[in-house]
Write a protein that holds these residues in place. Structure first.
Motif, short mmCIF file in Angstrom:
data_model
loop_
_atom_site.label_atom_id
_atom_site.label_comp_id
_atom_site.label_asym_id
_atom_site.label_seq_id
_atom_site.Cartn_x
_atom_site.Cartn_y
_atom_site.Cartn_z
N PHE A 134 0.74 -1.18 0.00
CA PHE A 134 -0.16 -0.08 0.03
C PHE A 134 0.82 1.32 0.05
N VAL A 135 0.17 2.28 -0.65
CA VAL A 135 0.95 3.76 -0.63
C VAL A 135 0.16 4.52 -0.08
N VAL A 136 0.42 5.87 0.15
CA VAL A 136 -0.55 6.85 0.52
C VAL A 136 -1.29 7.28 -0.73
N ALA A 137 -2.84 7.24 -0.80
CA ALA A 137 -3.58 7.51 -1.78
C ALA A 137 -3.30 8.85 -2.76
N SER A 138 -2.94 9.91 -1.91
CA SER A 138 -2.62 11.18 -2.68
C SER A 138 -1.52 11.10 -3.79
N THR A 139 -0.50 10.34 -3.43
CA THR A 139 0.67 9.84 -4.44
C THR A 139 -0.11 9.42 -5.73
N ARG A 140 -1.10 8.83 -5.67
CA ARG A 140 -1.78 8.14 -6.94
C ARG A 140 -2.87 9.20 -7.23
N GLY A 141 -2.90 10.46 -6.76
CA GLY A 141 -4.04 11.23 -7.34
C GLY A 141 -5.37 11.26 -6.79
N ILE A 142 -5.54 10.26 -5.68
CA ILE A 142 -6.85 10.17 -5.10
C ILE A 142 -6.75 10.67 -3.73
N ARG A 143 -7.85 11.78 -3.43
CA ARG A 143 -8.02 12.57 -2.25
C ARG A 143 -9.07 11.74 -1.37
N TYR A 144 -8.94 11.85 -0.14
CA TYR A 144 -9.88 11.68 0.96
C TYR A 144 -10.74 12.49 1.07
N ALA A 145 -12.31 12.24 0.81
CA ALA A 145 -13.24 13.28 0.75
C ALA A 145 -13.42 14.04 1.97
N ASP A 146 -13.20 13.30 3.35
CA ASP A 146 -13.19 13.94 4.58
C ASP A 146 -12.37 14.77 4.93
N ASP A 147 -11.13 14.72 3.98
CA ASP A 147 -9.93 15.54 4.56
C ASP A 147 -9.30 16.05 3.28
N PRO A 148 -10.02 16.72 2.44
CA PRO A 148 -9.59 16.90 1.15
C PRO A 148 -8.08 17.84 0.93
N GLU A 149 -8.09 18.80 2.11
CA GLU A 149 -7.02 19.74 2.12
C GLU A 149 -5.74 19.10 2.39
N SER A 150 -5.93 17.85 3.08
CA SER A 150 -4.67 17.19 3.36
C SER A 150 -4.02 16.24 2.72
N ASP A 151 -2.97 15.72 2.79
CA ASP A 151 -2.22 14.59 2.09
C ASP A 151 -2.91 13.31 2.67
N ALA A 152 -3.43 13.37 3.78
CA ALA A 152 -3.98 12.21 4.49
C ALA A 152 -3.13 11.18 4.58
N PRO A 153 -2.01 11.04 5.21
CA PRO A 153 -1.08 10.05 5.18
C PRO A 153 -1.74 8.68 5.67
N TYR A 154 -2.64 8.56 6.33
CA TYR A 154 -3.53 7.16 6.66
C TYR A 154 -4.59 6.90 5.64
N PHE A 155 -4.77 7.65 4.75
CA PHE A 155 -5.66 7.16 3.46
C PHE A 155 -4.63 6.52 2.48
N LEU A 156 -4.89 5.26 2.18
CA LEU A 156 -3.94 4.30 1.74
C LEU A 156 -4.62 3.67 0.29
N CYS A 157 -3.69 3.33 -0.52
CA CYS A 157 -4.17 2.86 -1.83
C CYS A 157 -3.20 1.64 -2.29
N LYS A 158 -3.78 0.61 -2.74
CA LYS A 158 -2.88 -0.48 -3.38
C LYS A 158 -3.66 -0.87 -4.86
N GLU A 159 -2.93 -0.93 -5.86
CA GLU A 159 -3.39 -1.19 -7.21
C GLU A 159 -3.35 -2.71 -6.98
N LEU A 160 -4.55 -3.31 -7.60
CA LEU A 160 -4.47 -4.81 -7.79
C LEU A 160 -4.23 -5.35 -9.26
N GLN A 161 -4.66 -4.27 -10.16
CA GLN A 161 -4.46 -4.38 -11.54
C GLN A 161 -3.36 -3.28 -12.01
#
Length: 207
Positions: A134-161
């Protein structure tokens, strides 16, 4: 780790798994916990994925569980990009930090990929989930709607494809069923009263 078995959850497991979830999350993020009620209610939701409600057994006892649900990204170009989220993922307290959580997570992600999920989005600790890619989702261009002004380091993403998120930017909001206890506290309290009493504590780091 001891020998283990991972299988799909069955109706006979429901109460055992909910109690496991309660034990795993009690006093971890808040006074008491609500994760067991989220799981209890989510099973009747249309986006719940029963094939990915998995239990991990050791010596015939359920010591771990994870559940998945379909969700979507609100892309900036107006599309809704279907993907999955998961959680709670629970390991019985006496089996934590022994590798069972990562084993269960990695196994479940392989199934999610086979079912067509292109990526996963969750809130979690990168120190744990980073070990599974997993990586921080903001590094993949996806924002966390409840914290849109932050990089939200707790909001994570993993590509499966591979390449699934290429060219996609947008925001993600946690599915409504995750807020069931907040929306109906009376029903939650009634449900939680069915379990053995436990003391609610404020732990170090929660203040």
């Amino acid at each position: 780790m001891k020998n283990y078995t991972i299988r799909t959850e069955q109706p006979r497991d429901f109460k055992t798994v909910e109690n496991l979830t309660r034990e795993a999350f009690w006093n971890v993020y808040r006074l008491g916990c609500t994760e067991h009620y989220v799981l209890h209610c989510y099973r009747s939701e249309p986006d719940f994925v029963p094939e990915l409600s998995l239990v991990l057994e050791v010596d015939g006892e359920i010591i771990g569980h994870v559940m998945y649900a379909w969700s979507h990204i609100d892309a900036d170009d107006g599309r809704k990009i279907r993907m999955m989220t998961f959680g709670p993922i629970s390991i019985r307290p006496d089996y934590k930090r022994k590798g069972y959580g990562k084993t269960l997570l990695d196994h479940s992600m392989r199934i999610a990929a086979e079912m067509g999920a292109g990526c996963l989005l969750i809130c979690g600790n990168i120190a744990f989930y980073g070990k599974s890619g997993f990586v921080v989702a903001s590094t993949r261009g996806i924002r966390y709607a409840d914290d849109p002004e932050s990089d939200a380091p707790y909001f994570l993403c993993k590509e499966l494809q591979e390449g699934f998120l290429d060219g996609i930017t947008g925001s993600y909001r946690d599915p409504e069923p995750y807020f069931v206890a907040m929306r109906n506290p009376e029903a939650f309290e009634k449900y939680d009263a069915e379990f053995p009493p436990k003391e609610k504590l404020v732990l170090p780091g929660q203040l």
